[in-house]
Design a protein around this motif. Structure first.
Motif, short mmCIF file in Angstrom:
data_model
loop_
_atom_site.label_atom_id
_atom_site.label_comp_id
_atom_site.label_asym_id
_atom_site.label_seq_id
_atom_site.Cartn_x
_atom_site.Cartn_y
_atom_site.Cartn_z
N LEU A 13 10.72 -5.05 -5.73
CA LEU A 13 9.79 -4.08 -6.29
C LEU A 13 10.25 -2.64 -6.07
O LEU A 13 10.30 -1.84 -7.00
N TRP A 14 10.59 -2.32 -4.82
CA TRP A 14 10.95 -0.93 -4.51
C TRP A 14 12.19 -0.51 -5.28
O TRP A 14 12.22 0.57 -5.89
N GLN A 15 13.20 -1.35 -5.27
CA GLN A 15 14.45 -1.00 -5.97
C GLN A 15 14.20 -0.85 -7.47
O GLN A 15 14.81 -0.02 -8.13
N LEU A 16 13.29 -1.66 -7.98
CA LEU A 16 12.97 -1.60 -9.40
C LEU A 16 12.32 -0.27 -9.73
O LEU A 16 12.62 0.36 -10.74
N ILE A 17 11.44 0.18 -8.83
CA ILE A 17 10.67 1.38 -9.12
C ILE A 17 11.52 2.64 -8.99
O ILE A 17 11.41 3.55 -9.80
N MET A 33 0.82 -1.21 0.00
CA MET A 33 0.00 0.00 0.00
C MET A 33 0.85 1.27 0.00
O MET A 33 0.43 2.30 -0.47
N PHE A 34 2.03 1.16 0.58
CA PHE A 34 2.86 2.36 0.73
C PHE A 34 3.65 2.69 -0.52
O PHE A 34 4.24 3.76 -0.61
N VAL A 35 3.70 1.75 -1.44
CA VAL A 35 4.64 1.92 -2.55
C VAL A 35 4.39 3.22 -3.33
O VAL A 35 5.30 4.02 -3.51
N VAL A 36 3.14 3.43 -3.74
CA VAL A 36 2.89 4.61 -4.57
C VAL A 36 3.10 5.92 -3.81
O VAL A 36 3.85 6.79 -4.27
N PRO A 37 2.49 6.10 -2.62
CA PRO A 37 2.75 7.36 -1.89
C PRO A 37 4.23 7.56 -1.57
O PRO A 37 4.75 8.67 -1.71
N GLN A 38 4.91 6.47 -1.19
CA GLN A 38 6.33 6.61 -0.88
C GLN A 38 7.11 7.03 -2.12
O GLN A 38 7.99 7.87 -2.05
N PHE A 39 6.71 6.45 -3.24
CA PHE A 39 7.41 6.81 -4.47
C PHE A 39 7.19 8.28 -4.80
O PHE A 39 8.12 8.98 -5.20
N ALA A 40 5.94 8.74 -4.59
CA ALA A 40 5.64 10.14 -4.89
C ALA A 40 6.53 11.05 -4.04
O ALA A 40 7.07 12.03 -4.55
N ILE A 41 6.69 10.71 -2.77
CA ILE A 41 7.52 11.53 -1.89
C ILE A 41 8.97 11.52 -2.36
O ILE A 41 9.61 12.56 -2.53
N VAL A 42 9.47 10.31 -2.57
CA VAL A 42 10.86 10.17 -2.98
C VAL A 42 11.11 10.93 -4.29
O VAL A 42 12.14 11.57 -4.47
N TYR A 43 10.11 10.88 -5.17
CA TYR A 43 10.27 11.56 -6.46
C TYR A 43 10.36 13.07 -6.25
O TYR A 43 11.21 13.75 -6.81
N ARG A 44 9.45 13.61 -5.40
CA ARG A 44 9.45 15.07 -5.16
C ARG A 44 10.75 15.51 -4.53
O ARG A 44 11.21 16.63 -4.74
N LEU A 45 11.33 14.63 -3.72
CA LEU A 45 12.59 14.99 -3.08
C LEU A 45 13.75 14.92 -4.07
O LEU A 45 14.87 15.28 -3.74
N GLY A 46 13.46 14.41 -5.26
CA GLY A 46 14.51 14.31 -6.26
C GLY A 46 15.49 13.19 -5.98
O GLY A 46 16.67 13.29 -6.34
N TRP A 47 15.01 12.16 -5.35
CA TRP A 47 15.93 11.08 -4.96
C TRP A 47 15.95 9.91 -5.93
O TRP A 47 16.60 8.90 -5.67
N ILE A 48 15.20 10.01 -7.03
CA ILE A 48 15.18 8.89 -7.98
C ILE A 48 16.60 8.58 -8.43
O ILE A 48 17.40 9.49 -8.64
N ALA A 65 14.74 2.95 -9.28
CA ALA A 65 15.90 3.03 -10.16
C ALA A 65 15.45 3.05 -11.60
O ALA A 65 14.77 2.13 -12.05
N THR A 66 15.78 4.09 -12.32
CA THR A 66 15.43 4.10 -13.74
C THR A 66 16.69 4.02 -14.58
O THR A 66 16.63 3.98 -15.79
N ASP A 67 17.82 4.01 -13.91
CA ASP A 67 19.08 3.92 -14.62
C ASP A 67 19.68 2.54 -14.33
O ASP A 67 19.74 2.11 -13.19
N GLU A 68 20.11 1.88 -15.39
CA GLU A 68 20.62 0.52 -15.22
C GLU A 68 21.78 0.44 -14.22
O GLU A 68 21.98 -0.58 -13.59
N HIS A 69 22.52 1.55 -14.11
CA HIS A 69 23.66 1.53 -13.19
C HIS A 69 23.23 1.44 -11.74
O HIS A 69 24.01 1.11 -10.87
N MET A 70 21.98 1.76 -11.49
CA MET A 70 21.52 1.76 -10.10
C MET A 70 20.72 0.50 -9.76
O MET A 70 20.23 0.35 -8.67
N TYR A 71 20.59 -0.41 -10.71
CA TYR A 71 19.86 -1.64 -10.42
C TYR A 71 20.58 -2.47 -9.36
O TYR A 71 21.80 -2.47 -9.29
N THR A 72 19.79 -3.16 -8.56
CA THR A 72 20.37 -4.05 -7.56
C THR A 72 20.25 -5.50 -8.03
O THR A 72 19.67 -5.77 -9.07
N VAL A 73 20.78 -6.41 -7.22
CA VAL A 73 20.85 -7.80 -7.66
C VAL A 73 19.50 -8.40 -8.06
O VAL A 73 19.39 -8.97 -9.15
#
Lengths: 393, 271
Positions: free
Chosen positions: B206-210, B117-132, B212-220
């Motif tokens: 899921l979270w790491q996938l969402i 349930m938290f994924v979308v709101p958390q993502f919105a926050i993280v995005y606004r903070l410019g942390w993508i 990270a949009t750059d392949e260099h930041m992908y996790t295992v």
């Protein structure tokens, strides 16, 4: 004022100089060719493209989250089934590719049309054909250059090929709806008409009954659809299953392993041998600020030249029919069969939640295969449940 | 004699279970040694065995990069979460402050909400903070680990208050009590929380996938998913990558096995 306008004409091109963001989920070989196409596009148009590779698995969650937070890219490559969900939820822009639309394989294009609007353009097209093991054909005394043409012939072959003492079976199948559609279609049944599922027709009953009989009555099918069983892919690769339905994506691997196999059109039923289609499409997200550039990009990818390159380097079906004559069938002999089969293919309905329909149908079909439910009753139940889903939309 | 028979039976069954449990791992290693494309063959001995999968996973696929990303995220994430959990747990278990019980209740109620349930709101926050595309985005939202805190609170409650009072009489302040008394006494439990959070981060897909949009930041786990495309799965490569990816978890388990099992059991009995 004039100076200002002069200044703006210099500046504006830089401001609107778009950088298209594209998310794709190609495999390694496809991605290599795709990158070349992107470079060619950048050079010819000056539009910069930022391509991100995302895993095929998990792309739905990633894209849905991005849509919900308005951070979606301009374009993405999504599966047929997922396109329906996005289009029904108004996440996509409709696309106008002009005359080019007439050149795209119609069944593939129709699988992207909802309420008369085009919500995606196919970039990759697949369909299924009958793969058969030539070595096993020879051992069973069958001509490896004469694959079965009808389902009746197919059954005779399967019986000859089956040697239960060696664990060899004539045929192996999957139980999912998508993999059962070729049976339904070639027996003359329809899947959805006017937003109503009609899989309870006598033709559909005959089709599913045939599948059930292959397993229960004739015992030429080992139950490869059961969970935990050796699935058709694995069994075919290990030369345990003589015939399976499969798509062009499998050819390269089978060649690498060195299986002596042939590809034939789907055996004909009452109506002929029909296939279902699959594949992926490029979609444009509603939030894009570069619609024009995005459309140009799609047009470039599905252009005749790009598709010739795509087909010949990867051995895949081109989506642009103008590329058909240029397909190198010497390098990719099997592709000829797939191109032929495409003339007998049926488009996918664009549904809001195709996976939900699979989830409903598959367990009931399994009950029929297990002999727990008569086929007719199973299909009536499937139709009832699918229609409930369709009406919700 | 009876004992010997008994021991034999026990060991026999243990061996059977061991084989059952280890089989997937062994199969993973076997598959990872098979030549590309033959991942689904049923042969037990790869013909010919090859290390090329490992080589291409590390060179061709940037898997080393994913691995480093995962190590950074998992170790910092686990360390941070453990420190915060331990401190919060000390406060809830041994200190008095206003609204302690309702606050604790509130924290616990969060456990009842499915994490998705938290994924979308958390993502919105993280995005606004410019942390993508940053490690921050992967680590910070998961620093507050209620489950770990709960585990530690329950454990710390079993440490007698008299001990804390005695320390206080000797002039120790909260900080000293925490560092010199509580932390050493809850060592096993703290190690458990560290391991659990490390494992959580290591496996988090899921979270790491969402974020990270750059392949260099992908996790295992995200990197592993790349070996599967629409119709095919590169089994041999995936298994080679998996074999590499379980190394840290395996090592941690081997070194910290004692703490881990002890910790979980204690929580179970005294919690």
């Amino acid at each position: 004022m004039r100076r200002f306008i002069a200044l703006m004409t210099v500046v504006i091109p830089f401001i609107v100089d778009a950088q298209l963001k594209v998310w794709v989920s190609y495999n390694d070989e496809e991605f290599a060719v795709f990158k070349q196409l992107v470079t060619a596009f950048e050079e010819s148009t000056g539009i910069e493209v930022n391509v991100q590779r995302i895993p095929f698995e998990g792309q739905e969650q990633k894209i849905l989250t991005a849509c919900a937070t308005r951070t979606a890219p301009d374009l993405a490559r999504v599966d047929c089934a997922f396109l329906g969900k996005l289009a029904h939820r108004h996440a996509l822009l409709d696309i106008d590719i002009g005359e080019l639309a007439d050149k795209i394989v119609p069944v593939a294009l129709q699988s992207c049309i909802l309420n008369g609007k085009l919500y995606g353009v196919p970039d990759q097209l697949t369909c299924v054909c009958l793969f058969y093991n030539k070595r096993l054909f020879r051992e069973a005394g069958l001509d490896p250059n004469k694959p079965p043409a009808t389902w009746a012939e197919f059954l005779k072959y399967a019986q000859k090929l089956t040697d239960r003492s060696k664990g060899i079976y004539g045929f192996a199948m999957r139980n999912t709806l998508w993999w059962t559609l070729p049976f339904f279609y070639s027996f003359g049944a329809n899947f959805i008409e006017d937003n109503t599922c009609v899989l309870n027709s006598p033709e559909a009953v005959a089709a599913l009954q045939f599948k059930v009989d292959l397993y229960r009555k004739y015992k030429v099918e080992p139950g490869a659809w059961k969970s935990g069983a050796i699935d058709p892919d694995m069994g075919f690769q290990n030369e345990k299953y003589a015939m399976v339905l499969n798509g062009p994506w499998k050819i390269k691997l089978l060649k690498t392993i060195g299986i002596d196999f042939g590809v034939a059109p789907i055996p004909a039923g009452k109506k002929g041998g029909y296939t279902t289609i699959g594949g992926t499409n490029f979609v444009i997200f509603r939030g894009t600020k570069h619609k024009h550039e995005a459309v140009e990009f799609i047009k470039f990818i599905v252009s005749k030249e790009s598709q010739i390159k795509w087909a010949n380097e990867l051995g895949q079906i081109p989506v642009n029919m103008e590329a058909f004559p240029y397909v190198d069938t010497i390098r990719h002999p099997y592709l000829k069969v797939f191109l032929y089969q495409l003339q007998y293919a049926i488009a996918r309905p664009v549904l809001a939640d195709y996976p939900a329909i699979e989830d409903v149908a598959n367990p009931i079909m399994e009950a029929a295969l297990m002999g727990e439910k008569p086929v007719k009753e199973a299909l009536e139940l499937i139709v009832y449940k699918i229609n409930a889903i369709l009406q919700e939309e | 004699m009876v004992n010997k028979v008994k021991a034999f039976i026990i060991y026999f069954w243990l061996t059977v279970f061991l084989i059952v449990v280890l089989f997937p791992f062994i199969w993973m290693i076997i598959t990872s040694l098979k030549p590309i494309g033959t991942g689904l063959t049923l042969t037990i001995i790869p013909r010919p065995p090859t290390l090329s999968n490992y080589k291409s996973v590390l060179t061709q696929y940037k898997f080393g990069r994913y691995f480093v990303n995962s190590l950074i995220v998992a170790s910092i994430g686990a360390l941070g979460a453990t420190v915060l959990c331990t401190m919060a747990a000390f406060a809830f278990a041994k200190l008095e402050f206003p609204f302690k019980r309702p606050l604790f209740g509130m924290f616990l109620s969060v456990l009842m909400v499915p994490g998705l349930m938290f994924v979308v709101p958390q993502f919105a926050i993280v995005y606004r903070l410019g942390w993508i595309n940053t490690y921050k985005a992967m680590i910070i939202p998961h620093l507050a680990n209620v489950f770990g805190m709960f585990l530690l609170v329950q454990y710390m409650k079993t440490i007698p208050d008299e001990l804390v009072d005695a320390a206080r009489v000797d002039g120790a302040n909260n900080w000293t009590i925490f560092l010199k008394l509580i932390v050493p006494l809850s060592g096993a439990m703290i190690a458990t929380v560290f391991l659990l959070t490390f494992q959580f981060h290591w496996n988090n897909f899921l979270w790491q996938l969402i974020v990270a949009t750059d392949e260099h930041m992908y996790t295992v786990p995200v990197g592993l998913a790349m070996f599967r495309s629409a119709h095919e799965e590169l089994h041999t490569l995936k298994m080679a990558a998996s074999a590499i990816s379980i190394l840290p978890i395996t090592m941690i388990f081997i070194f910290a096995q004692r703490y881990f099992i002890e910790g979980i059991l204690r929580g179970a009995i005294k919690g």
